[in-house]
Design a protein around this motif. Structure first.
Motif, PDB file in Angstrom:
ATOM      1  N   GLU A  14       0.830  -1.211   0.000  1.00 21.72           N
ATOM      2  CA  GLU A  14       0.000   0.000   0.000  1.00 21.72           C
ATOM      3  C   GLU A  14       0.864   1.261   0.000  1.00 21.72           C
ATOM      4  OE1 GLU A  14      -4.062  -1.515   2.251  1.00 21.72           O
ATOM      5  OE2 GLU A  14      -2.297  -0.998   3.452  1.00 21.72           O
ATOM      6  N   LYS A  15       1.951   1.244   0.758  1.00 21.89           N
ATOM      7  CA  LYS A  15       2.867   2.382   0.736  1.00 21.89           C
ATOM      8  C   LYS A  15       3.470   2.559  -0.654  1.00 21.89           C
ATOM      9  CE  LYS A  15       4.354   1.973   5.579  1.00 21.89           C
ATOM     10  NZ  LYS A  15       5.518   1.707   6.462  1.00 21.89           N
ATOM     11  N   ARG A  16       3.911   1.470  -1.234  1.00 20.02           N
ATOM     12  CA  ARG A  16       4.542   1.532  -2.552  1.00 20.02           C
ATOM     13  C   ARG A  16       3.569   2.070  -3.594  1.00 20.02           C
ATOM     14  NH1 ARG A  16       4.312  -1.545  -6.861  1.00 20.02           N
ATOM     15  NH2 ARG A  16       3.080  -3.131  -5.775  1.00 20.02           N
ATOM     16  N   LEU A  98       5.902   7.024   9.157  1.00 18.46           N
ATOM     17  CA  LEU A  98       5.734   7.762   7.904  1.00 18.46           C
ATOM     18  C   LEU A  98       7.023   8.411   7.433  1.00 18.46           C
ATOM     19  CD1 LEU A  98       3.820  11.152   8.356  1.00 18.46           C
ATOM     20  CD2 LEU A  98       4.910   9.924  10.229  1.00 18.46           C
ATOM     21  N   TRP A  99       7.991   8.627   8.334  1.00 20.14           N
ATOM     22  CA  TRP A  99       9.251   9.269   7.962  1.00 20.14           C
ATOM     23  C   TRP A  99      10.305   8.262   7.512  1.00 20.14           C
ATOM     24  CZ3 TRP A  99       7.499  13.759   7.354  1.00 20.14           C
ATOM     25  CH2 TRP A  99       6.674  14.404   8.290  1.00 20.14           C
ATOM     26  N   ALA A 100       9.937   7.012   7.317  1.00 20.09           N
ATOM     27  CA  ALA A 100      10.891   5.985   6.903  1.00 20.09           C
ATOM     28  C   ALA A 100      11.261   6.144   5.433  1.00 20.09           C
ATOM     29  CB  ALA A 100      10.305   4.592   7.150  1.00 20.09           C
ATOM     30  N   PRO A 101      12.424   5.636   5.029  1.00 24.71           N
ATOM     31  CA  PRO A 101      12.865   5.761   3.630  1.00 24.71           C
ATOM     32  C   PRO A 101      11.943   5.087   2.619  1.00 24.71           C
ATOM     33  CG  PRO A 101      14.711   5.181   5.036  1.00 24.71           C
ATOM     34  CD  PRO A 101      13.476   5.051   5.881  1.00 24.71           C
ATOM     35  N   ASP A 102      11.140   4.101   3.074  1.00 26.27           N
ATOM     36  CA  ASP A 102      10.242   3.420   2.136  1.00 26.27           C
ATOM     37  C   ASP A 102       8.898   4.123   1.987  1.00 26.27           C
ATOM     38  OD1 ASP A 102       9.140   2.835   4.640  1.00 26.27           O
ATOM     39  OD2 ASP A 102       8.563   0.793   4.068  1.00 26.27           O
ATOM     40  N   GLY A 108      15.051  16.877   7.167  1.00 27.54           N
ATOM     41  CA  GLY A 108      16.038  17.536   6.326  1.00 27.54           C
ATOM     42  C   GLY A 108      17.369  17.689   7.050  1.00 27.54           C
ATOM     43  N   ARG A 109      18.448  17.846   6.296  1.00 25.46           N
ATOM     44  CA  ARG A 109      19.758  18.023   6.930  1.00 25.46           C
ATOM     45  C   ARG A 109      19.834  19.404   7.580  1.00 25.46           C
ATOM     46  NH1 ARG A 109      23.527  18.066   1.428  1.00 25.46           N
ATOM     47  NH2 ARG A 109      22.777  20.063   0.588  1.00 25.46           N
ATOM     48  N   SER A 110      20.662  19.512   8.588  1.00 22.33           N
ATOM     49  CA  SER A 110      20.683  20.715   9.418  1.00 22.33           C
ATOM     50  C   SER A 110      21.138  21.954   8.654  1.00 22.33           C
ATOM     51  CB  SER A 110      21.597  20.498  10.631  1.00 22.33           C
ATOM     52  OG  SER A 110      22.914  20.173  10.205  1.00 22.33           O
ATOM     53  N   SER A 111      21.961  21.797   7.643  1.00 19.41           N
ATOM     54  CA  SER A 111      22.517  22.964   6.951  1.00 19.41           C
ATOM     55  C   SER A 111      21.488  23.728   6.130  1.00 19.41           C
ATOM     56  CB  SER A 111      23.680  22.539   6.054  1.00 19.41           C
ATOM     57  OG  SER A 111      23.239  21.600   5.077  1.00 19.41           O
ATOM     58  N   ASP A 112      20.586  22.997   5.451  1.00 23.86           N
ATOM     59  CA  ASP A 112      19.640  23.679   4.565  1.00 23.86           C
ATOM     60  C   ASP A 112      18.257  23.037   4.521  1.00 23.86           C
ATOM     61  OD1 ASP A 112      20.232  21.374   3.199  1.00 23.86           O
ATOM     62  OD2 ASP A 112      21.059  22.360   1.425  1.00 23.86           O
ATOM     63  N   GLY A 113      18.013  22.039   5.359  1.00 25.96           N
ATOM     64  CA  GLY A 113      16.702  21.406   5.405  1.00 25.96           C
ATOM     65  C   GLY A 113      16.445  20.406   4.304  1.00 25.96           C
ATOM     66  N   ARG A 114      17.398  20.154   3.467  1.00 28.72           N
ATOM     67  CA  ARG A 114      17.196  19.268   2.320  1.00 28.72           C
ATOM     68  C   ARG A 114      16.961  17.825   2.768  1.00 28.72           C
ATOM     69  NH1 ARG A 114      20.781  19.212  -3.200  1.00 28.72           N
ATOM     70  NH2 ARG A 114      20.180  17.173  -3.986  1.00 28.72           N
ATOM     71  N   VAL A 115      15.829  17.253   2.305  1.00 31.80           N
ATOM     72  CA  VAL A 115      15.507  15.856   2.601  1.00 31.80           C
ATOM     73  C   VAL A 115      16.451  14.973   1.785  1.00 31.80           C
ATOM     74  CG1 VAL A 115      13.742  14.059   2.396  1.00 31.80           C
ATOM     75  CG2 VAL A 115      13.127  16.350   3.201  1.00 31.80           C
ATOM     76  N   MET A 116      17.110  14.044   2.485  1.00 30.09           N
ATOM     77  CA  MET A 116      18.196  13.288   1.861  1.00 30.09           C
ATOM     78  C   MET A 116      17.829  11.844   1.533  1.00 30.09           C
ATOM     79  SD  MET A 116      20.422  15.633   1.651  1.00 30.09           S
ATOM     80  CE  MET A 116      21.871  14.693   1.166  1.00 30.09           C
ATOM     81  N   ASP A 117      16.702  11.358   2.023  1.00 34.89           N
ATOM     82  CA  ASP A 117      16.353   9.965   1.745  1.00 34.89           C
ATOM     83  C   ASP A 117      14.883   9.855   1.362  1.00 34.89           C
ATOM     84  OD1 ASP A 117      15.084  10.378   4.169  1.00 34.89           O
ATOM     85  OD2 ASP A 117      15.786   8.529   5.095  1.00 34.89           O
ATOM     86  N   GLY A 118      14.498   8.671   0.912  1.00 34.64           N
ATOM     87  CA  GLY A 118      13.115   8.443   0.526  1.00 34.64           C
ATOM     88  C   GLY A 118      12.839   8.820  -0.922  1.00 34.64           C
ATOM     89  N   PRO A 119      11.648   8.523  -1.397  1.00 38.56           N
ATOM     90  CA  PRO A 119      11.319   8.705  -2.821  1.00 38.56           C
ATOM     91  C   PRO A 119      11.197  10.152  -3.265  1.00 38.56           C
ATOM     92  CG  PRO A 119       9.398   7.977  -1.586  1.00 38.56           C
ATOM     93  CD  PRO A 119      10.563   7.874  -0.647  1.00 38.56           C
TER      94      PRO A 119
END
Length: 273
Positions: A14-16, A98-102, A108-119
């Protein structure tokens, strides 16, 4: 009949399927239309002027129709998909499923908030932000930075117990269930969640973060629960109110649907509990 499930109970399949349908809407350009619509109403809804999607009684029916349109677009891609909801009063930490990579990916990373994992991470190349408030084209989050705590079950209960839907002046200064749920007064439910997630969720282009839909699906569920508890209390205002959408007035941008048409969610979907 569509059944909206708690995201914590979704199966891997269902997540996929949900993620794949969202990505397809993004690829086709349809997704950005939803972001553009939401931002337009955030910018135009004001306490002293016309207000439809926010700061007004129609906040709840407007978003119900908005979610129905999005869910319909998902189902046009994959008929098995339904909007899940995120019960942020229970799943209150950065470790929630819900915050899992799948699924939605994490903070987000501390420097700029950029989400680094997941779809939806920029590195995957499938989630460029075309409708934005600045030059950054990547999904951003800062979970728990803007406000430390998500709403608690007790705070949710305090709002569900309110016996009035809304009242004059029908804006962000109003008392009643709608405004306390929206978050301009009282314990601040809906607005606080946007700020807790941070990044694009704290702006008018909040649907750029797919968690927007899970958040609002739970807000919608809370409205349904409030209606169940207060069956004798209806939507107000009933008529003749400047700048807000009365019970039988049509809502922009559709101009073919009234709050009265959207009071019963069971015509469209049910919830798993």
């Amino acid at each position: 009949m569509t059944v909206r499930k708690n995201q914590a109970a979704l199966t891997t399949d269902e997540k996929r399927r949900f993620v794949n349908a969202v990505l397809e809407l993004k690829r086709s350009g349809r997704y950005d239309e939803f972001v553009r619509t939401h931002n337009a109403f955030i910018m135009s809804d004001t306490d002293s002027g016309e207000r439809t999607g926010h700061r007004s009684p129609s906040f709840l029916p407007w978003h119900r129709r908005f979610l129905l349109d999005f869910e319909g677009a998902l189902q046009a891609v994959d008929a098995s998909v339904a909007l899940p909801y995120w019960d942020w009063s229970t799943d209150r930490t950065v470790r929630a499923s819900l915050w899992a990579p799948d699924f939605l990916g994490g903070d987000g990373r501390s420097s700029d908030g950029r989400v680094m994992d997941g779809p939806f991470a920029a590195s995957g190349g499938k989630w460029p932000l075309g409708v934005r408030v600045d030059g950054r084209t990547f999904l951003r989050r800062s979970l728990g930075a803007g406000v430390r705590e998500l709403p608690t079950p007790a705070e949710v209960e305090s709002v569900l117990s309110m016996a009035t839907y809304d009242m004059a002046p029908y804006n962000s200064a109003s008392d009643g269930f709608r405004n306390h749920l929206e978050g301009w007064r009282g314990v601040n439910l809906h607005n606080r969640v946007h700020v807790w997630v941070g990044g694009q969720m704290a702006t008018g282009v909040s649907p750029n973060d797919p968690v927007f839909w899970l958040h609002h699906a739970f807000v919608d569920k809370l409205w349904a629960e409030w209606q169940r508890r207060h069956p004798g209390v209806g939507y107000v205002p009933a008529g003749g109110t400047p700048d807000v959408v009365d019970l039988n007035e049509t809502m922009k941008p559709w101009n073919d649907v009234r709050p009265a048409d959207l009071l019963d969610h069971t015509k469209f979907y049910t919830f798993d509990s």
